[in-house]
Write an enzyme that holds these catalytic residues in place. Structure first.
Site, short mmCIF file in Angstrom:
data_model
loop_
_atom_site.label_atom_id
_atom_site.label_comp_id
_atom_site.label_asym_id
_atom_site.label_seq_id
_atom_site.Cartn_x
_atom_site.Cartn_y
_atom_site.Cartn_z
N LYS A 81 0.70 -0.92 0.21
CA LYS A 81 -0.16 -0.01 -0.62
C LYS A 81 1.20 1.24 0.44
CE LYS A 81 -4.10 2.08 2.14
NZ LYS A 81 -4.40 1.77 4.05
N SER A 156 -9.95 1.70 2.41
CA SER A 156 -8.59 1.97 1.89
C SER A 156 -7.76 1.28 1.42
CB SER A 156 -7.98 3.08 3.05
OG SER A 156 -7.84 2.63 3.63
N SER A 180 -9.94 -0.96 6.80
CA SER A 180 -9.14 -0.63 5.37
C SER A 180 -8.47 -1.73 4.84
CB SER A 180 -8.02 0.32 5.39
OG SER A 180 -9.12 1.64 5.16
N1 GLN Z 1 -13.18 3.19 6.40
C1 GLN Z 1 -12.93 3.48 7.52
C2 GLN Z 1 -12.63 5.12 7.44
O1 GLN Z 1 -12.93 5.67 6.47
C3 GLN Z 1 -11.22 2.91 7.91
C4 GLN Z 1 -10.23 3.35 6.68
C5 GLN Z 1 -8.78 2.48 7.23
O2 GLN Z 1 -9.44 1.44 7.69
N2 GLN Z 1 -7.90 3.67 6.87
O3 GLN Z 1 -11.69 5.61 8.53
#
Ligand code: GLN
Length: 503
Positions: A81, A156, A180
């Site tokens: 990532k 994400s 994410s």
């Molecule tokens: N979807 C969650 C957010 O928008 C989790 C994001 C993540 O785990 N980095 O914060």
């Protein structure tokens, strides 16, 4: 040959490379070709580092030829990532504000992977600074779901999940703050593991919310997740939040046995529609997801596990708690991007002074969702609101953790669907941030409680993959991996591949 190579697990590939059935260069070339071809449709990679990867693969082949010992991931391609620092490799967190930034050091996970012989293929697209659930908040544009190109891959870590599902790489790393790794894993039909808080060093991870962030693997099998976790886990003097808890051999835990395993299901929460308390949220559970989830529980029961109902009375508040804590921490972490030390700086106008340079840089460098979170986070930390929002959220966080403590007195794992719906359409939730946040209803509670959790493919709803999420006791990734692996032996969901571009 090449297509078959691309279907192999990391475990198989490293064994094949070790005995010389295939060379690390052949594996690397096949993955590069697939990644380049798939990227046209999927946009999963921010960077494909072909030359560097081939040079590393050649090095592995030379080591083997010289009879030198090979690491547990020797010759296995991996995608990272784009919020993980690799020395000399552009790292952006999919944000314009890091334009031109090249880290002068490696993240600890990167060091450990390369020491184990892994070949870094490139950096994957993600939501900007890992803030999002659909990979649509990226300066590089959205990633598409390989199962349906008009759908999101989740977020994400959308690029990492799509790359593993589309057979560009057998394994990838993502980061999980509120889901994410697990939610994109579920949306793309691959395994996603969020380790216990403190299990894996975050040194070199671009921070989003420091009391929640963990790095975790996306893989096609639980056995590969165990392999990657064994390599990246463990104490690190460069990250004071890492735990000294011993790191077991996660691969050895995969006995295929679930006899006697007690699985807790928080039924009132999973099916909560309409919501049950003030401030509570509806989960909006999709019928196909519910069916796949129940079927998975039945499969595990037939294999000797028992399913019992548990209560997580505070889980219904996990979304508001998460979006208070995470935004507060984000507003603090992202203060460092000021145009002075890293990346993008607004060139400005004649009247520019230091203050306007800061504000123009941040205005031009950050995307809309990141700005929204910085503002929300600044607000909840401000004098007069701190007690009402931030402090209150921390208190409810403790209550949620106690819910889990109590549940784990009776059960070994807690099961929920990973996401209430399968992959939604690109653009479907972009105008309504609250709906986007609600997609995280089942994933945010594990990181709030610091617990490990895994998502494993458990079927389809309308042709789109569904994930079964298992949450475990602190530092008990072994039970999660054992259960996920045993489930894979009972079913073949994890072997399903999306339609792939011609190779
Ligand atoms: N979807 C969650 C957010 O928008 C989790 C994001 C993540 O785990 N980095 O914060």
């Amino acid at each position: 040959m090449a297509a078959d190579l691309l279907d192999r697990s990391a475990l198989t590939l490293r064994d094949d490379v070790a005995v010389g059935r295939v060379s690390a260069v052949e594996v690397c070339q096949a993955c590069l070709a697939r990644a380049q071809a798939a990227n046209v449709a999927l946009n999963g990679f921010n960077l494909i580092a072909a030359e560097r990867a081939l040079a590393r693969a050649e090095q592995i082949d030379r080591q083997r030829a010289a009879g030198e010992p090979l690491g547990p991931l020797a010759g296995v391609p991996i995608a990272l990532k784009d919020n993980l620092s690799v020395r000399g490799m552009r790292t952006t967190a999919s944000s314009r504000i890091l334009e031109g930034y090249v880290p002068p050091y490696d993240a600890t996970v990167v060091r450990r992977l390369e020491d184990a012989g892994a070949v870094i293929l490139g950096k994957t697209n993600c939501d900007e600074f890992a803030m999002g659930s659909s990979n649509e908040n990226s300066a590089f544009g959205p990633v598409r779901n390989p199962w349906a190109l008009d759908r999101t891959p989740g977020g994400s870590s959308g690029g990492s999940a799509a790359a593993v599902a589309a057979r560009c790489v057998p394994i990838a790393l993502g980061s999980d703050t509120g889901g994410s790794v697990r939610q994109p894993g579920a949306f793309c039909g691959v395994v996603g593991l969020k380790p216990t808080y403190g299990r894996v060093s975050r040194y070199g991870l671009l921070a989003f919310a420091s009391s929640l962030d963990q790095i975790g693997p996306l893989t096609r099998t639980a056995a590969d997740a165990a392999l990657v976790l064994s390599v990246i886990a463990g104490a690190d003097p460069a990250d004071a939040t890492t735990s000294r808890e011993p790191v077991p051999d996660f691969g050895a835990a995969l006995t295929g046995e679930v006899t006697g395993l007690r699985i807790g299901v928080p039924r009132a929460f999973v099916g909560a529609d309409p919501p049950s308390g003030a401030g509570a949220v509806t989960t909006g559970l999709d019928e196909g997801v519910r069916r796949a989830f129940e079927q998975a529980l039945g499969d595990l029961e037939r294999a000797g596990a028992s399913v019992v109902e548990i209560a997580l009375p505070h889980a219904q508040y996990a979304i508001p708690v998460y979006y208070l804590v995470a935004t507060a921490e984000a507003s603090s972490n992202l203060a460092r991007y000021d145009g002075v030390k890293y990346g993008y700086r607004s060139t400005g106008t004649k009247d520019q002074n230091l203050q306007t340079m800061y504000s123009r840089t941040r205005d031009e460098g950050f995307g809309a969702e990141v700005k929204r979170r910085i503002m929300l986070g600044t607000y909840v930390l401000s004098a007069g609101y701190y007690d009402a929002f931030y402090l209150k959220a921390q208190q409810v966080r403790t209550l949620l953790r106690r819910d889990y403590d109590r549940a784990f007195e009776h059960v070994d794992v807690v099961a929920m669907p990973t996401s209430p719906t399968p992959a939604f359409r690109l653009g479907e939730k972009t105008d309504d941030p609250l709906q986007m946040y609600l997609a995280d209803v089942f994933t945010v509670s594990a990181p709030l409680a610091g617990l490990p959790a895994i998502s494993v493919p458990c079927g389809f709803s309308d042709g789109l993959p569904v994930g079964l999420q298992l949450t475990g006791r602190l530092f008990d990734e072994s039970t999660l991996l054992r259960t996920a692996d045993a489930y894979e032996r009972l079913t073949n969901w994890h072997t399903q591949a999306p339609p792939l571009p011609p190779h």
